[in-house]
Design a protein around this motif. Structure first.
Motif, PDB file in Angstrom:
ATOM      1  N   ARG A  16      89.437  70.507  30.786  1.00 32.15           N
ATOM      2  CA  ARG A  16      90.844  70.288  31.144  1.00 32.15           C
ATOM      3  C   ARG A  16      91.283  68.968  30.514  1.00 32.15           C
ATOM      4  N   GLY A  39      86.453  59.340  38.202  1.00 32.60           N
ATOM      5  CA  GLY A  39      86.733  60.598  37.517  1.00 32.60           C
ATOM      6  C   GLY A  39      88.104  60.665  36.867  1.00 32.60           C
ATOM      7  N   LYS A  42      88.520  56.539  33.055  1.00 32.68           N
ATOM      8  CA  LYS A  42      88.317  55.157  32.582  1.00 32.68           C
ATOM      9  C   LYS A  42      87.224  55.098  31.515  1.00 32.68           C
ATOM     10  N   SER A  44      85.998  57.491  29.760  1.00 36.30           N
ATOM     11  CA  SER A  44      86.401  58.285  28.589  1.00 36.30           C
ATOM     12  C   SER A  44      87.300  57.458  27.683  1.00 36.30           C
TER      13      SER A  44
HETATM   14  N1  LIG Z   1      81.263  65.213  28.329  1.00 35.17           N
HETATM   15  C1  LIG Z   1      82.052  65.711  29.303  1.00 35.17           C
HETATM   16  N2  LIG Z   1      82.242  67.035  29.441  1.00 35.17           N
HETATM   17  C2  LIG Z   1      83.070  67.529  30.395  1.00 35.17           C
HETATM   18  N3  LIG Z   1      83.737  66.780  31.276  1.00 35.17           N
HETATM   19  C3  LIG Z   1      83.570  65.448  31.187  1.00 35.17           C
HETATM   20  C4  LIG Z   1      82.733  64.842  30.205  1.00 35.17           C
HETATM   21  N4  LIG Z   1      82.788  63.492  30.359  1.00 35.17           N
HETATM   22  C5  LIG Z   1      83.612  63.272  31.404  1.00 35.17           C
HETATM   23  N5  LIG Z   1      84.080  64.435  31.902  1.00 35.17           N
HETATM   24  C6  LIG Z   1      85.015  64.563  33.020  1.00 35.17           C
HETATM   25  O1  LIG Z   1      86.185  63.837  32.695  1.00 35.17           O
HETATM   26  C7  LIG Z   1      86.688  63.170  33.830  1.00 35.17           C
HETATM   27  C8  LIG Z   1      86.799  61.687  33.536  1.00 35.17           C
HETATM   28  O2  LIG Z   1      85.489  61.139  33.450  1.00 35.17           O
HETATM   29  P1  LIG Z   1      85.246  59.590  33.263  1.00 35.17           P
HETATM   30  O3  LIG Z   1      86.063  59.117  32.105  1.00 35.17           O
HETATM   31  O4  LIG Z   1      83.789  59.377  33.183  1.00 35.17           O
HETATM   32  O5  LIG Z   1      85.848  59.002  34.633  1.00 35.17           O
HETATM   33  P2  LIG Z   1      85.788  57.524  35.260  1.00 35.17           P
HETATM   34  O6  LIG Z   1      85.042  56.627  34.319  1.00 35.17           O
HETATM   35  O7  LIG Z   1      87.224  57.114  35.434  1.00 35.17           O
HETATM   36  O8  LIG Z   1      85.108  57.665  36.577  1.00 35.17           O
HETATM   37  C9  LIG Z   1      85.757  63.505  34.984  1.00 35.17           C
HETATM   38  O9  LIG Z   1      86.326  64.568  35.717  1.00 35.17           O
HETATM   39  C10 LIG Z   1      84.474  63.951  34.296  1.00 35.17           C
HETATM   40  O10 LIG Z   1      83.776  64.873  35.073  1.00 35.17           O
END
Ligand SMILES: Nc1ncnc2c1ncn2[C@@H]1O[C@H](COP(=O)(O)OP(=O)(O)O)[C@@H](O)[C@H]1O
Ligand SMILES: [Mg+2]
Length: 161
Positions: A16, A39, A42, A44
């Motif tokens: 998504r 989630g 951040k 990402s």
């Molecule tokens: N490689 C990936 N594949 C699928 N979903 C991902 C992946 N990396 C992160 N996500 C999803 O993207 C969202 C944002 O993740 P992330 O950036 O790690 O959040 P934060 O650092 O803000 O806690 C989360 O819902 C996570 O599960």
């Protein structure tokens, strides 16, 4: 040279859409705090800024260049020279001592060995890690590991931490 870091119209999508059309200018000389619920995207966003994860759309512009338009080898050089990374965990290379880990960003530098050693000593001193110099990461505490990573991020004078 002072240069701002621009994030332009960035979109991140996995199954998504996580972030949509995000733009921001990070000014040189400032610290930034990125806050939001778990989630939300951040890490990402930081992965895109750090040239670790290519976004679906958008640019990361530094010194007038979209870093995501560079080839892999050039990106690797930018990561080595201009970036210092401190991850949430698993920071250090586990087969290398703390001292060896700190020297990793200097592997391709022309600095004489004595100068490299002096820098390592100065950083270890600043971070209170002199006694851990020859230890392996598995023997360091969580905080020592993190401080070691901060030292490694700072040792080469990287402009983006
Ligand atoms: N490689 C990936 N594949 C699928 N979903 C991902 C992946 N990396 C992160 N996500 C999803 O993207 C969202 C944002 O993740 P992330 O950036 O790690 O959040 P934060 O650092 O803000 O806690 C989360 O819902 C996570 O599960
Ligand atoms: Mg995160």
């Amino acid at each position: 040279m002072k240069s701002n870091l621009l994030l332009k119209n960035m979109t991140i999508r996995f199954d998504r859409e996580i972030l949509h059309d995000v733009s921001y200018e990070f000014k040189s000389g400032y610290f930034y705090l990125l806050q939001g619920q778990s989630g939300i995207g951040k890490s990402s966003l930081l992965n895109v800024l750090g040239l670790l994860k290519r976004p679906i759309a958008g640019e990361v512009v530094y010194d007038g260049q979209n870093l995501w338009s560079l080839d892999d080898a050039t990106q690797a050089r930018v990561r080595l020279k201009d970036y210092g990374f401190v991850f949430q965990q698993h920071n250090l290379i586990d087969t290398m001592t703390l001292e060896e880990n700190l020297k990793v960003p200097l592997l391709k530098s022309n600095l004489p060995e004595a100068k490299k050693a002096a820098r390592v000593t100065a950083i270890l001193d600043k971070l209170g890690l002199e006694d851990q110099r020859h230890m392996l990461p598995e023997d360091l505490s969580g905080g020592e590991d993190q401080r070691g990573a901060i030292g490694r991020a700072l040792i080469s004078g990287a402009r983006i931490i």
